[in-house]
Design a protein around this motif. Structure first.
Motif, PDB file in Angstrom:
ATOM      1  N   LEU A  21       1.033  -0.991   0.082  1.00  0.00           N
ATOM      2  CA  LEU A  21       0.136   0.556   0.247  1.00  0.00           C
ATOM      3  C   LEU A  21       0.606   1.461  -0.094  1.00  0.00           C
ATOM      4  O   LEU A  21       0.483   2.045  -0.667  1.00  0.00           O
ATOM      5  CB  LEU A  21      -0.782   0.040   1.063  1.00  0.00           C
ATOM      6  CG  LEU A  21      -1.939  -1.589   1.486  1.00  0.00           C
ATOM      7  CD1 LEU A  21      -2.807  -1.132   2.469  1.00  0.00           C
ATOM      8  CD2 LEU A  21      -2.945  -0.643  -0.588  1.00  0.00           C
ATOM      9  N   GLY A  50       0.955   3.547  -2.653  1.00  0.00           N
ATOM     10  CA  GLY A  50       0.494   5.122  -2.856  1.00  0.00           C
ATOM     11  C   GLY A  50       1.366   6.283  -2.900  1.00  0.00           C
ATOM     12  O   GLY A  50       0.498   7.387  -3.532  1.00  0.00           O
ATOM     13  N   ARG A  62      -4.106   7.432   5.305  1.00  0.00           N
ATOM     14  CA  ARG A  62      -5.187   6.707   4.693  1.00  0.00           C
ATOM     15  C   ARG A  62      -5.045   4.987   4.610  1.00  0.00           C
ATOM     16  O   ARG A  62      -6.457   4.435   4.292  1.00  0.00           O
ATOM     17  CB  ARG A  62      -4.319   7.394   3.286  1.00  0.00           C
ATOM     18  CG  ARG A  62      -5.421   6.850   1.746  1.00  0.00           C
ATOM     19  CD  ARG A  62      -6.297   8.057   2.005  1.00  0.00           C
ATOM     20  NE  ARG A  62      -7.081   7.553   0.686  1.00  0.00           N
ATOM     21  CZ  ARG A  62      -8.277   7.599   0.813  1.00  0.00           C
ATOM     22  NH1 ARG A  62      -8.716   7.576   2.322  1.00  0.00           N
ATOM     23  NH2 ARG A  62      -8.758   6.721  -0.116  1.00  0.00           N
ATOM     24  N   ILE A  63      -3.679   5.017   5.047  1.00  0.00           N
ATOM     25  CA  ILE A  63      -3.775   3.423   5.207  1.00  0.00           C
ATOM     26  C   ILE A  63      -4.515   2.592   6.565  1.00  0.00           C
ATOM     27  O   ILE A  63      -4.963   1.465   6.060  1.00  0.00           O
ATOM     28  CB  ILE A  63      -1.906   2.966   4.882  1.00  0.00           C
ATOM     29  CG1 ILE A  63      -1.779   2.996   3.466  1.00  0.00           C
ATOM     30  CG2 ILE A  63      -1.856   1.357   5.596  1.00  0.00           C
ATOM     31  CD1 ILE A  63      -0.690   2.761   3.873  1.00  0.00           C
ATOM     32  N   ARG A  96      -6.118  -1.194  -2.140  1.00  0.00           N
ATOM     33  CA  ARG A  96      -4.737  -1.178  -3.159  1.00  0.00           C
ATOM     34  C   ARG A  96      -6.028   0.458  -4.394  1.00  0.00           C
ATOM     35  O   ARG A  96      -5.212   1.580  -4.273  1.00  0.00           O
ATOM     36  CB  ARG A  96      -4.105  -1.655  -3.800  1.00  0.00           C
ATOM     37  CG  ARG A  96      -3.252  -1.314  -4.466  1.00  0.00           C
ATOM     38  CD  ARG A  96      -2.886  -1.948  -5.747  1.00  0.00           C
ATOM     39  NE  ARG A  96      -3.861  -2.086  -7.022  1.00  0.00           N
ATOM     40  CZ  ARG A  96      -4.731  -1.494  -7.540  1.00  0.00           C
ATOM     41  NH1 ARG A  96      -3.462  -0.390  -7.924  1.00  0.00           N
ATOM     42  NH2 ARG A  96      -4.647  -1.379  -7.963  1.00  0.00           N
ATOM     43  N   LEU A 109      -7.425   3.838  -2.723  1.00  0.00           N
ATOM     44  CA  LEU A 109      -6.106   4.953  -2.020  1.00  0.00           C
ATOM     45  C   LEU A 109      -6.315   5.856  -2.751  1.00  0.00           C
ATOM     46  O   LEU A 109      -6.580   7.224  -1.824  1.00  0.00           O
ATOM     47  CB  LEU A 109      -4.869   4.241  -2.474  1.00  0.00           C
ATOM     48  CG  LEU A 109      -3.888   3.626  -0.681  1.00  0.00           C
ATOM     49  CD1 LEU A 109      -2.836   2.803  -1.776  1.00  0.00           C
ATOM     50  CD2 LEU A 109      -3.584   4.009  -0.055  1.00  0.00           C
TER      51      LEU A 109
END
Lengths: 228, 245, 220
Positions: A92, A96, A107-108, A140, A143
């Motif tokens: 990720l 990202g 965010r993750i 994913r 994201l």
């Protein structure tokens, strides 16, 4: 949001996708159904810009998408599009950074919480079960907060609880103005979608639950609700 | 119209090849030291010129395809590459036949010969690559790009090989031949004949490829018709229903 | 652009580190090659020309296996499409992969080259400059052309064999230059300017051509 203008795909003299005109506006869920090998995935890939249409064009917000517009598209294919040798977090983080996601860590964490894989964040993707892999694949795609979601069988390998969770997540994003195109065999989901697109041997037929029946084969370009 | 063009080109080429054969084998005098063997040079040099032109055209057609995406350019590139490899093979065969008695070796690392050999490898790889990509859109793009990169590589190959051989002591010298005017004439006519031959073969090969692609397309159409029949009936039924409602 | 390149390099290095047995095998393969060569020469020291040729044979082999491996990372789960969807100029993908592949090739070179004078009795290099420049130019050049050809042959059914078959003829000028430089570092040759120039010109050309053509290559 996304518009296909008589887009078709011909490979080796075979018509994989007959000319299709389709316009999908924000706030719509479109379900793409059809038998195996009908061209559903082909349609999705043409929409994503991974395959250049042989004729016609694919427009994003009324123009041909450039490099910067690609972050508007969240794509989930049947393959996970992840690196098996990297952990979930590394995957990720990598995508990202590639997609220039601001506040990546937060965010993750948020996506991990939403799709309930916080505890597997530091496991290599190769060791995840199918259900987990699918959720990470969705995370994913989500994201960069894309406005166009192109999902190929997103419910594949999910148990009913997770199915619910993903549907909710999808609905919330659509309510916030995203456009979703979902290839699925799930007739229940397809029944609730705003637009239903049936693909059969490369021919695309769309019908709109909101406006009643209509057809979008090669002869009659459709006026989608987003267009009106 | 196109067929007539082909007939004209075929006739001109036939006449040019006859003239070239006459001048190379009968009109031109035998060389003083090498005798009749030297007559091989006319064909050797002629096919080398045609091959260089062919590979240059692969480059041109490849670029044209990438700009216009018209499959006709790609077919022409394929035809040019095949004919080019054919002429290069001729060069590589006639070279050693001539070199064996004159230089006393089948193969020498002569700059031009080495460059030709590497060209041969590059364009054989080009043809193999084409053969191994099933998807036509990807094949055309990959081949066009390979054709461009391959041709850009040619001058570097040539210069590096030339420098390589000039740094080393060159054991073989005296490659120059005192050219009789009749010899020069024969060489020129042979060059023209081989270039015409290149044009003719490429044209024929392009037509063949177009016919092959069209046949494949028609075959798919037939399959699709057969598969469509029940579907079409069903749709006709549905349409009439909606007309009523 | 730079963030994207750096992210791809980091990602490839991490992946390669997790499967470090691959690089180790490439190095071991090089050592084995050297041992067989030593046996064939019956214990006599190898002439500089032959040693330079053999060294580059080993590097070429490693280059083919390593590059095919790093590209398989992208294809296993179609992560490759994830790269293509990134909102950056697509040549960034090429340069990212190029930098990573150069690093791996350079590591293999560093490990294998000393074995030539340890095992084969080739004298230590008389001049270091041509050797180092040759190894560096070779690694960058092979990685550049190799990475480009990997993408070019990605749709091919016979990629494992077509990749080396198209790599070698296209890199002949580079191989010629770096083999001469390597041989010269053992024999102390004088006029090397030409080979520096060939290697440099080749690198400039094949460093820039992909920048122009890469977008066309991946957009199908």
């Amino acid at each position: 949001m996304i518009e296909l203008r008589r887009a078709s795909l011909i490979r080796n003299g075979r018509i994989l996708l007959h000319p299709v005109s389709l316009c999908l506006g924000p706030g719509l869920v479109t379900a793409v159904t059809g038998p195996n090998g009908a061209g559903k995935t082909t349609l999705l890939r043409v929409m994503a810009g991974l395959w250049r249409p042989s004729e016609g064009e694919v427009l994003l917000d009324g123009k041909i998408p450039g490099a910067a517009d690609r972050a508007q598209i969240g794509l989930v294919l049947q393959e996970s599009m992840l690196y098996g040798g990297l952990t979930v977090r590394e995957n990720l983080r990598f995508f990202g950074r590639l997609y220039r996601v601001p506040d990546l860590g937060g965010r993750i964490a948020a996506l991990a919480e939403e799709f309930a894989f916080e505890r597997r964040l530091d496991d290599p993707v190769a060791r995840l079960s199918k259900g987990y892999t699918q959720r990470v694949a969705l995370a994913r795609a989500f994201l960069p907060a894309p406005r166009l979601l192109l999902l190929d069988e997103p419910f594949d390998g999910l148990d009913p609880g997770m199915h619910e969770l993903v549907t909710e997540g999808l609905t919330r994003r659509v309510q916030n103005g995203a456009t979703a195109v979902v290839v699925t065999h799930d007739l229940d989901f397809a029944g609730r979608a705003d637009v239903r697109v049936a693909v059969n041997r490369g021919r695309v037929n769309a019908s709109f639950s909101a406006l009643g029946a209509g057809s979008a084969n090669e002869r009659r370009p459709t006026q989608g609700p987003g267009h009106a | 119209m196109r067929a007539r063009g082909l007939t004209v080109l075929g006739g001109v080429t036939f006449a040019a090849v006859l003239a070239a054969l006459y001048m190379a084998l009968i009109d031109a005098p035998p060389e003083r030291f090498m005798g009749d063997l030297q007559r091989l040079m006319y064909f050797h040099v002629g096919s080398a010129w045609a091959a260089m032109l062919a590979f240059f055209m692969v480059f041109v057609y490849g670029a044209a395809y990438l700009f216009t995406r018209r499959s006709a350019f790609d077919r022409a590139a394929l035809a040019s590459a095949e004919v080019g490899v054919f002429f290069t093979t001729l060069v590589l065969i006639t070279g050693p036949i001539w070199a064996r008695p004159v230089w006393n070796a089948w193969w020498t690392w002569d700059p031009r010969l080495t460059t030709t050999l590497i060209l041969w490898f590059i364009y054989v790889a080009y043809l193999l690559l084409r053969g191994s990509i099933a998807d036509d859109a990807r094949r055309r793009v990959a081949a066009s790009i390979f054709g461009i990169v391959g041709f850009l590589d040619v001058p570097i190959v040539h210069f590096s090989v030339t420098w390589w051989r000039s740094i080393h002591p060159n054991l073989i010298s005296g490659g120059t031949i005192n050219m009789d005017p009749a010899m020069t004439r024969a060489l020129m006519v042979n060059g023209v004949a081989f270039v015409l031959l290149y044009a003719l073969l490429t044209w024929l090969r392009t037509r063949l490829e177009a016919a092959r692609e069209e046949a494949a397309q028609l075959r798919h159409r037939v399959y699709e018709r057969i598969a469509d029949r029940p579907d079409e009936r069903e749709r006709a039924g549905r349409n009439s229903e909606s007309d009523i409602s | 652009m730079w963030t994207a390149i750096w992210a791809i390099v980091q990602k490839d290095v991490t992946l390669e580190y997790r499967r470090r047995w691959l690089l180790a095998s490439a190095v071991l393969f090089g050592f084995l090659f050297v041992v067989v060569l030593g046996i064939a020469y019956n214990g006599k020291p190898l002439p500089a020309d032959a040693a330079a040729g053999a060294l580059w044979m080993v590097i070429l082999f490693s280059c083919v296996t390593i590059l095919l491996r790093t590209s398989s990372f992208e294809e296993e789960q179609k992560a490759w499409y994830g790269l293509l969807m990134a909102p950056v100029d697509r040549s960034a993908i090429f340069y990212g992969k190029l930098v990573a592949n150069t690093l791996f090739l350079f590591l293999v070179e560093l490990a294998v080259t000393p074995s030539f004078w340890v095992i084969l009795g080739v004298p230590g290099p008389a001049s270091w400059l041509p050797l180092v420049v040759g190894l560096a130019a070779g690694a960058v050049g092979l990685a550049a052309v190799g990475t480009f050809l990997l993408f070019l042959t990605s749709a091919s059914e016979g990629r494992e064999i077509l990749f080396p078959v198209s790599l070698i003829p296209l890199t002949i000028p580079l191989l010629l230059a770096v083999i001469r430089l390597t041989a010269a570092s053992w024999t102390r040759s004088d006029d090397l300017f030409v080979w520096y120039a060939v290697a440099g010109g080749y690198l400039v050309l094949f460093g820039l051509v992909p920048w122009l053509l890469f977008e066309l290559l991946v957009e199908v």
